[in-house]
Structure formats: structure tokens, C-alpha cells
Design an enzyme around this catalytic site. Structure first.
Site: not given
Ligand SMILES: [Ca+2]
Ligand SMILES: [Ca+2]
Lengths: 244, 244
Positions: A93, A126
Site C-alpha cells: 500500500g 512491498s
């Protein structure tokens, strides 16, 4: 002291694969050998704030693989949930938003202690990989909110650039390439940055840090040429190079 | 109160043109009508720290156009230099590093006061455009250093994304597109973000803010579809929409 067990994925998606599919064998192996049936999921990177929806998505995937998922946002005592967690997974995110949540909720030290002192498995993807590193100074994300400090969980003593993107030689765009951005980082910082192309993953066991996946990683060090290293490389030498 | 006079360029380079060439007429016009022969240049965005070299480059270009350039880093009293500046130009580089310098040297309020209260011309390019906006929360730069706060000079009450890049429909990369990043920004922030494609420039005179250059700008507003606006558009309505 127990061994550090950390799995850092460059991306949650790879090519046309479904969510986390490309790292499934590594996640299964890590959780299984630790007898971890429950995974504490931290959904705070998601800018929309739909933490239930995000947790549901992860639950569906990991459920099929035989693991149970609990979203930390549902816990009335988040520190207590971390203290009893069998494994922690932080998904992707926005890295700035994620780190701000971790600081505001005072989770940084609690998570770090479980991974470093107690040796439970950590999985990051991520943004979850960005916050596992020394700092978030080599994230690609837009700074949509100020976390106050860029210092992160420091599960590894170096910096990581996930989603590494090679320069597009056909582009006429005059913004910096990713390589130029990391070189700028090294002009004002000392510690190295390991750039992980999509689909690749760094698996840390104690003082070993092995690259797996379909592509080389690039190690950027101050005053040195960026260097490509193939899958299978053990980047454990960075623990000595950086100290903790 | 004098009129605000601010020229915000998306990029210093456009296609194969030389440094600032594509905005030369706008810069010349702005400086000439203000009788500004001297430009105070702020080179702190440059990560290499070669402030002399950067100033020299700008001096060479603006010198040919008939203006004198002084690098602020040479000044024994930087606040005094700002107070007597005829015009201020902040060039590109890394936005986080630039803003950290501005805060560390306590230049933020001094610059803002000269532009807002005294009406001297401000020219910003790339990182110099980012710091002119409400905050640096919509920069594309890597957060190589923590400036403490993301609040910027607030010469305009909205956010700007320079070097705006349209999504590459051929890419298999799974990181966010620029559009997705700005939409993430709007999920946790209220004020609009104006995305300036390369080669374009926003010229602010008082409460007018006119887009010039070869491409549309995109206005991103919370809860609304991103909207394209052609060159010639007066974005002055954003001053009312945002308040100062
Ligand atoms: Ca992201
Ligand atoms: Ca830049």
C-alpha cells in the site's frame, strides 16, 4: 538468541499471477517449519482505510494454503496481539501511511522485539518490505502523510528498494530514473540499498539473506558502481558491512 | 498588498531542449516587468552538494538572457540576502533534501514573506515547484532525507504534482501508476492536487493561475473524477476553493 526469520517480497503481484502466488512456496515453508498456524496481518498501508476488506482478501488466500489470518485492526489491545502472535505479515500500500500508523499505535518496538528477540517469522510485501528495512528512505511511494521519522523496523540494517524498475531507454520523460533516485539517496546517506526487482524476494535466516526469484538484485553502495547479483546470492555480508 | 507573482514549471528540461529553454519567454517577461536584473538562486535540491557548479550552470543560462545570478549558499547572511532579493529562483533536484535545507536554515518564512507580502517574483522548477505548493506530499522524489515536516512555502494553497506521467499501458510493472499515487493522496487529504505534465507551467498573478505550455493539466479533487484542463485555463478558482 533465536534466529531472525524474515521474508521480504518486492511485490505482492508478479506479472499476471494472483496475490502472493509467486512467493507461496517460501511463505508456506517459513510458516510450516515454525508451526505457525495463525498469522497476524497488519493492513495499515491501504490508503482507502478498508482494513476489513484488505484482511478478508489476505484471509481468503492464506486460508486456502491452510493458515488462519487475524487483522490487527480488530484487536482491542494491539500490543498484546503482537506479543502473542505466531507470525506477522505486513502487506503493501502506501509506506508513509503504514509507518505513521505503526508509530501512532506504538507498534514499532513491539514488532521489532518479536522478530529480533523472539524469532517469530515476519513476512513483508512491498510497503511491508520497506518498513522492515533500516528506514523508508528508499520507498517509491508518494509521501501522502508525514510519519515524523523515516526510521523503520530495522529488521535488516540496510535499505531496500522494492519494485525496482530498470530505466526505460525509450522514454522521453525528464524526471529521474529509479537508478538516479537511489544514487541521490547514496549522496546523502552511508548504508547500502538493495534493489529488488518484481517477483524476487529476500529470505533472511539468522545472518543469511538469500535472494530468490526470477531476476537479479542490484546492490547500490556509496562510492561504488551498482552491482548485479543473481538469485541464490547470500547477502549476509551486508549484516557485517552495516552493523546493526 | 502587492500581487503574488509566481511561475511554477513542471520540469527544467523538456524533450531535447536545453535547461529552462521551453520557459524562457515566461521567465524573461516576469523578471523584466519587475525590473529584476538580479536573481537569487537556491541550489539546495542538488543531492551531490555541488552548489557552486549548479549555480554556475544557471548563471550561464540566465546570463545569456541578461540577468545576474547569485547563489544563496555564498551569502554570509542568507536571510538578509532573501530580504533584499529582487527575485528568487529555486531549481530542481530532490524535494526532501531541498525542504530540509530550507527548514534547517530557517528560510521558509523569509522566502514566503518576500513573495506574499512584498510581491517579488518567484520562479520554481520541479523540486522548486514542489516546495512552492502547500506541501511536498505530492512530490515524485525519493525521501532520501527527513525534513521533519512536509509543509512547504504555501505560495499556492493547493498541491502540485510536477513531471506528471500518464499511465504506461504497455507496462507489466505492478507498482502504482502516478494516477494511483495521487488518488491515494486524496484518500487521506482534502486539498486538490494539480498535475502538471512536462513542458507545462503555471503562471500565478495575484488570484489568477494560468496554465501555459504544450499539454493539458489534470486536476485531482477528493471524491471527484480527475479532470483534464487545456492550456490557457485559469485555475484561480482553486484559491477560493482552498482558502489560504
Ligand atoms: Ca505502494
Ligand atoms: Ca527530483
Amino acid at each position: 538468541m533465536p534466529k531472525r526469520q524474515v521474508l521480504l517480497s518486492s511485490s505482492s503481484l508478479y506479472k499476471d499471477g494472483s496475490y502472493l502466488e509467486h512467493v507461496r512456496p517460501y511463505i508456506e515453508k517459513l510458516l510450516t517449519k515454525n508451526n505457525a498456524k495463525h498469522v497476524l496481518f497488519i493492513p495499515y498501508a491501504l490508503a482507502s482505510g478498508d482494513h476489513d476488506g484488505y484482511t478478508k482478501k489476505v484471509e481468503t488466500i492464506l486460508g486456502k494454503w491452510g493458515f488462519q489470518v487475524d487483522g490487527i485492526h480488530k484487536s482491542p489491545d494491539q500490543i498484546a496481539s503482537i506479543k502473542k502472535a505466531q507470525a506477522i505479515f505486513i502487506g503493501g500500500g502506501n509506506t508513509f501511511l503504514l509507518l505513521k500508523h505503526l508509530y501512532d499505535k506504538k507498534l514499532v518496538e513491539a514488532i521489532r522485539s518479536r522478530i529480533i528477540d523472539d524469532g517469530i517469522p515476519y513476512i513483508g510485501s512491498s510497503a511491508g518490505t520497506n518498513v522492515a528495512a533500516r528506514s523508508i528512505q528508499t520507498t517509491n511511494d508518494m509521501p501522502i502523510i508525514c510519519p515524523g521519522s523515516f526510521d523503520a523496523l530495522k529488521l535488516v540494517p540496510f535499505h531496500i528498494n522494492p519494485h525496482y524498475l530498470d530505466p526505460d531507454t525509450n522514454s522521453t520523460h525528464r524526471g529521474e530514473t529509479r537508478e538516479e533516485r537511489i544514487l541521490e539517496f547514496l549522496m546523502v546517506n552511508e548504508r547500502p540499498c538493495l534493489a529488488l526487482r518484481e517477483g524476487t524476494c529476500l529470505i533472511i535466516e539468522g545472518k543469511d539473506a538469500t535472494l530468490v526469484g526470477p531476476a537479479n538484485a542490484i546492490l547500490f553502495r556509496k562510492g561504488k558502481e551498482p552491482t548485479e547479483f543473481p538469485p541464490g546470492t547470500n547477502f549476509g555480508f551486508l549484516f557485517d558491512e552495516c552493523k546493526d
